[in-house]
Motif scaffolding. Structure first.
Motif, PDB file in Angstrom:
ATOM      1  N   ALA A 196      22.954  -5.153   0.370  1.00 30.46           N
ATOM      2  CA  ALA A 196      21.920  -5.118  -0.673  1.00 30.46           C
ATOM      3  C   ALA A 196      20.596  -4.598  -0.111  1.00 30.46           C
ATOM      4  CB  ALA A 196      21.728  -6.524  -1.254  1.00 30.46           C
ATOM      5  N   ARG A 197      20.329  -4.935   1.171  1.00 30.20           N
ATOM      6  CA  ARG A 197      19.086  -4.449   1.764  1.00 30.20           C
ATOM      7  C   ARG A 197      19.139  -2.927   1.933  1.00 30.20           C
ATOM      8  NH1 ARG A 197      18.530  -7.836   5.754  1.00 30.20           N
ATOM      9  NH2 ARG A 197      16.820  -9.114   4.985  1.00 30.20           N
ATOM     10  N   ALA A 198      20.308  -2.391   2.315  1.00 34.02           N
ATOM     11  CA  ALA A 198      20.447  -0.937   2.449  1.00 34.02           C
ATOM     12  C   ALA A 198      20.269  -0.254   1.101  1.00 34.02           C
ATOM     13  CB  ALA A 198      21.818  -0.603   3.040  1.00 34.02           C
ATOM     14  N   TYR A 199      20.734  -0.905   0.036  1.00 36.19           N
ATOM     15  CA  TYR A 199      20.540  -0.373  -1.321  1.00 36.19           C
ATOM     16  C   TYR A 199      19.044  -0.219  -1.613  1.00 36.19           C
ATOM     17  CZ  TYR A 199      20.349  -0.674  -6.476  1.00 36.19           C
ATOM     18  OH  TYR A 199      20.073  -0.466  -7.810  1.00 36.19           O
ATOM     19  N   ASP A 200      18.287  -1.261  -1.281  1.00 35.38           N
ATOM     20  CA  ASP A 200      16.833  -1.195  -1.497  1.00 35.38           C
ATOM     21  C   ASP A 200      16.200  -0.103  -0.652  1.00 35.38           C
ATOM     22  OD1 ASP A 200      16.961  -3.241  -3.305  1.00 35.38           O
ATOM     23  OD2 ASP A 200      16.216  -4.803  -1.952  1.00 35.38           O
ATOM     24  N   ARG A 201      16.685   0.047   0.590  1.00 32.31           N
ATOM     25  CA  ARG A 201      16.116   1.060   1.472  1.00 32.31           C
ATOM     26  C   ARG A 201      16.325   2.463   0.905  1.00 32.31           C
ATOM     27  NH1 ARG A 201      13.296  -2.702   3.612  1.00 32.31           N
ATOM     28  NH2 ARG A 201      13.954  -3.645   5.539  1.00 32.31           N
ATOM     29  N   ILE A 202      17.499   2.702   0.376  1.00 27.59           N
ATOM     30  CA  ILE A 202      17.798   4.024  -0.192  1.00 27.59           C
ATOM     31  C   ILE A 202      16.864   4.323  -1.357  1.00 27.59           C
ATOM     32  CG2 ILE A 202      19.523   5.334  -1.511  1.00 27.59           C
ATOM     33  CD1 ILE A 202      21.663   3.993   0.281  1.00 27.59           C
TER      34      ILE A 202
ATOM     35  N   HIS B  61       0.808  -1.220   0.000  1.00 27.89           N
ATOM     36  CA  HIS B  61       0.000   0.000   0.000  1.00 27.89           C
ATOM     37  C   HIS B  61       0.841   1.271   0.000  1.00 27.89           C
ATOM     38  CE1 HIS B  61      -3.434  -2.599   0.747  1.00 27.89           C
ATOM     39  NE2 HIS B  61      -2.777  -3.137   1.754  1.00 27.89           N
ATOM     40  N   TYR B  62       2.111   1.155   0.413  1.00 28.07           N
ATOM     41  CA  TYR B  62       2.988   2.325   0.411  1.00 28.07           C
ATOM     42  C   TYR B  62       4.419   1.877   0.165  1.00 28.07           C
ATOM     43  CZ  TYR B  62       2.784   0.868   5.338  1.00 28.07           C
ATOM     44  OH  TYR B  62       2.749   0.143   6.508  1.00 28.07           O
ATOM     45  N   ASN B  63       5.303   2.836  -0.053  1.00 33.74           N
ATOM     46  CA  ASN B  63       6.641   2.545  -0.570  1.00 33.74           C
ATOM     47  C   ASN B  63       7.454   1.595   0.298  1.00 33.74           C
ATOM     48  OD1 ASN B  63       6.235   4.157  -2.824  1.00 33.74           O
ATOM     49  ND2 ASN B  63       7.098   5.988  -1.860  1.00 33.74           N
ATOM     50  N   ALA B  64       7.347   1.722   1.611  1.00 34.96           N
ATOM     51  CA  ALA B  64       8.162   0.882   2.497  1.00 34.96           C
ATOM     52  C   ALA B  64       7.841  -0.601   2.349  1.00 34.96           C
ATOM     53  CB  ALA B  64       7.973   1.305   3.952  1.00 34.96           C
ATOM     54  N   GLN B  65       6.676  -0.925   1.806  1.00 32.29           N
ATOM     55  CA  GLN B  65       6.266  -2.324   1.663  1.00 32.29           C
ATOM     56  C   GLN B  65       6.706  -2.940   0.335  1.00 32.29           C
ATOM     57  OE1 GLN B  65       1.999  -1.786   2.197  1.00 32.29           O
ATOM     58  NE2 GLN B  65       2.124  -2.477   4.314  1.00 32.29           N
ATOM     59  N   MET B  66       7.332  -2.163  -0.540  1.00 35.51           N
ATOM     60  CA  MET B  66       7.703  -2.685  -1.861  1.00 35.51           C
ATOM     61  C   MET B  66       8.672  -3.854  -1.747  1.00 35.51           C
ATOM     62  SD  MET B  66       8.184   0.476  -4.537  1.00 35.51           S
ATOM     63  CE  MET B  66       9.245   1.494  -3.532  1.00 35.51           C
ATOM     64  N   ASN B  67       8.465  -4.873  -2.597  1.00 36.42           N
ATOM     65  CA  ASN B  67       9.432  -5.958  -2.691  1.00 36.42           C
ATOM     66  C   ASN B  67      10.441  -5.633  -3.794  1.00 36.42           C
ATOM     67  OD1 ASN B  67       8.224  -6.623  -5.184  1.00 36.42           O
ATOM     68  ND2 ASN B  67       6.784  -8.030  -4.203  1.00 36.42           N
ATOM     69  N   THR B  68      11.394  -6.544  -4.003  1.00 33.67           N
ATOM     70  CA  THR B  68      12.482  -6.273  -4.951  1.00 33.67           C
ATOM     71  C   THR B  68      11.958  -6.007  -6.361  1.00 33.67           C
ATOM     72  OG1 THR B  68      13.910  -7.709  -3.635  1.00 33.67           O
ATOM     73  CG2 THR B  68      14.657  -7.173  -5.853  1.00 33.67           C
ATOM     74  N   LYS B  69      10.988  -6.796  -6.779  1.00 33.02           N
ATOM     75  CA  LYS B  69      10.440  -6.640  -8.133  1.00 33.02           C
ATOM     76  C   LYS B  69       9.805  -5.261  -8.312  1.00 33.02           C
ATOM     77  CE  LYS B  69       7.240  -8.905 -11.374  1.00 33.02           C
ATOM     78  NZ  LYS B  69       6.268 -10.013 -11.539  1.00 33.02           N
ATOM     79  N   GLN B  70       9.068  -4.822  -7.300  1.00 30.94           N
ATOM     80  CA  GLN B  70       8.404  -3.517  -7.390  1.00 30.94           C
ATOM     81  C   GLN B  70       9.410  -2.373  -7.309  1.00 30.94           C
ATOM     82  OE1 GLN B  70       5.945  -4.519  -4.140  1.00 30.94           O
ATOM     83  NE2 GLN B  70       4.142  -4.998  -5.383  1.00 30.94           N
ATOM     84  N   ILE B  71      10.489  -2.572  -6.551  1.00 29.37           N
ATOM     85  CA  ILE B  71      11.533  -1.542  -6.496  1.00 29.37           C
ATOM     86  C   ILE B  71      12.131  -1.341  -7.884  1.00 29.37           C
ATOM     87  CG2 ILE B  71      13.849  -1.029  -5.613  1.00 29.37           C
ATOM     88  CD1 ILE B  71      12.997  -2.409  -2.991  1.00 29.37           C
ATOM     89  N   ARG B  72      12.417  -2.440  -8.574  1.00 29.47           N
ATOM     90  CA  ARG B  72      12.998  -2.343  -9.919  1.00 29.47           C
ATOM     91  C   ARG B  72      12.043  -1.646 -10.898  1.00 29.47           C
ATOM     92  NH1 ARG B  72      16.187  -3.210  -6.920  1.00 29.47           N
ATOM     93  NH2 ARG B  72      17.634  -4.957  -6.679  1.00 29.47           N
TER      94      ARG B  72
END
Length: 511
Positions: A468-474, A433-444
């Motif tokens: 890699a998790r910090a990369y996604d967080r950024i 429902h919001y950005n913090a919940q995005m998975n890897t596929k949605q981030i890409r």
């Protein structure tokens, strides 16, 4: 004579209808079967005294009571009223053709008055689903159950009122709540407002970003810098709950009996457990599993003050719920799942003495002491916190000025606008429902960068040795910053600001 009366049992946040079969025959004895716990087994003493004090009695015959389904464990004292009315009807002391149309629950006092129960809202929802006409329960729980539309809810003070209702047709007062009016109560006057905060504009900006994207955040600073004050004001800038979120949150608080006389919860919860809390109290559990603090924070904020003071094992059990946004508690015979989609806000001092490595500070700590103190928090847990920010003390000039800062209502408007963009973005996904919940596929998919942004992030990753998790967080935080500006594409400016919010990844903090 055989009579059926209906109650309900709550497992997790869902209810199961319990059929109480009462059979009275020749002989002597009182037999209660169907896996009742000790509180239910003791009910015959409470029922006998309550009936006697209201000119009724338990007949001196063979009474057999079965609580079906018989293989499901029942617990608690909320079945007293159900059992009492079953005995009265089966023994012919009262006559009713409509008792099977109601769910009846309540704990009896010896004078016949009723004590409140837990889980009234899940029970009411289940009663409506299964086509029951109404729900009779203690008056203190009536507003909570009346949230469910299409179900007659009667709150009562004493067993004699229910007896008169079924035996003599005496009317009971129905509890009616305008759910929409309850839900849309004004939120424009929050108890804790950001306008009370002097200075700290950069921290307020971080809080706004965290609220807009649902990001976890940790505040690092010396005592008196305002960490707790800022954290308490975070719920005031979160978007108003949707009706679905309000129902979910109310159900969880109903299960632990925290809703009395409240009706529908229309404000996001803020939970702040003490650092001596156990892991079971934090995530939930016990012999009869109950929701923990992380579930009571569902759709709201969990604030952990002085994070390194919490036992390491307590913090580590949060790692999976932070990712999955639910917690499953398993026992030999069953398991229950509680939702736990919350924003984690943590605060900490940078060292045991409370101050940075500053020779002018009242209490100084060496770099080795700071390192030892900070290492109490595991790297994997910190990786799950999107925003790390340093909070410095407010100078006297800022504290003494009369001008008020920007209020929570204005900030919440921007946050709500950003959340609406995210709602549209994830409209096709039920779990995000919001950005913090995005998975890897949605981030890409949603966090695409231009070449300059990629180079900037690459340099930061190499220099700060980010995971890699910090990369996604950024990327998630950068997406939120872009949403606050209503910009469709992430730019280098957004990436740069997001990188600044990874303080604990920098050299000199955690090595």
């Amino acid at each position: 004579m055989l009579i059926k009366v209906y109650g309900s049992a709550v497992f997790g946040v869902e209810a199961t209808t319990i059929t109480v079969e009462v059979n009275i025959a020749k002989g002597v004895g009182y037999h209660l079967v169907g896996l009742p716990d000790n509180a239910i087994k003791e009910s015959n003493y409470r029922i006998a005294a309550a009936l006697l004090n209201n000119d009724y009695r338990i007949p001196g015959k063979k009474i057999t009571i079965n609580m079906a389904p018989a293989d499901l464990r029942k617990e608690g004292s909320a079945y007293d009223l159900t059992l009492a009315l079953g005995i009265l009807t089966a023994s012919g002391q009262i006559k009713s053709d409509s008792i099977e149309n109601f769910i009846i629950m309540g704990e009896l006092s010896l004078d016949g008055s009723l004590q409140p129960i837990k889980g009234a809202l899940p029970i009411a929802i289940k009663a409506k689903e299964e086509g029951f006409k109404g729900f009779i329960l203690p008056k203190e729980n009536a507003r909570e159950a009346a949230i469910v539309e299409g179900l007659e809810v009667y709150g009562i003070d004493n067993i004699i009122e229910v007896i008169s209702f079924f035996d003599k047709g005496t009317a009971l007062e129905q509890t009616i709540i305008d759910t929409k009016a309850e839900f849309y109560k004004t939120l424009d006057f929050p108890e804790h407002d950001f306008s009370d905060v002097k200075g700290q504009e950069s921290i307020k900006r971080c809080m706004e970003i965290a609220a807009a994207g649902g990001h976890n955040i940790i505040l690092i600073g010396p005592p008196g810098a305002g960490k707790t004050m800022l954290a308490k004001r975070l719920p005031s800038i979160l978007p108003p709950m949707t009706m679905q979120e309000a129902l979910e949150t109310t159900k969880i608080h109903s299960v632990v009996g925290k809703i009395k006389n409240m009706g529908l919860m229309n404000q996001r919860p803020f939970r702040s457990p003490h650092h001596t809390i156990s892991d079971v109290a934090l995530v939930g559990g016990g012999a009869y599993p109950q929701p923990g603090e992380i579930s009571l924070s569902h759709n709201g904020v969990l604030f952990l003050d002085e994070l390194p003071e919490f036992k390491r094992g307590v913090l580590e059990v949060m790692r999976q719920p932070l990712e999955d946004r639910e917690v499953t508690i398993s026992r030999a015979r069953f398991s229950v799942t509680y939702p736990s989609s919350f924003m984690l806000v943590a605060s900490m001092n940078p060292s045991p003495g409370g101050y940075f490595n500053d020779p002018d500070a009242p209490v100084t700590s060496s770099p080795a002491e700071m390192q030892r103190y900070l290492s109490k928090i595991s790297g994997p847990l910190l990786d799950r916190i999107d925003i790390h920010i340093e909070v410095t003390p407010v100078p006297f000039e800022k504290l003494s000025e009369d001008r008020k800062g920007e209020g929570s209502v204005a900030i919440r408007k921007r946050v709500t606008a950003a959340r609406e963009l995210q709602t549209l973005r994830f409209a096709d996904t039920d779990t995000v429902h919001y950005n913090a919940q995005m998975n890897t596929k949605q981030i890409r998919k949603h966090c695409k960068m231009d070449d300059a942004s990629k180079e900037l992030l690459k340099n930061a990753m190499e220099r700060l040795n980010l995971s890699a998790r910090a990369y996604d967080r950024i990327l998630k935080v950068a997406r939120t910053i872009a949403d606050l500006e209503n910009v469709p594409e992430i730019t280098g400016t957004h990436i740069g600001e997001a990188i600044q919010y990874r303080s604990l990844d920098r050299e000199g903090w955690l090595g």
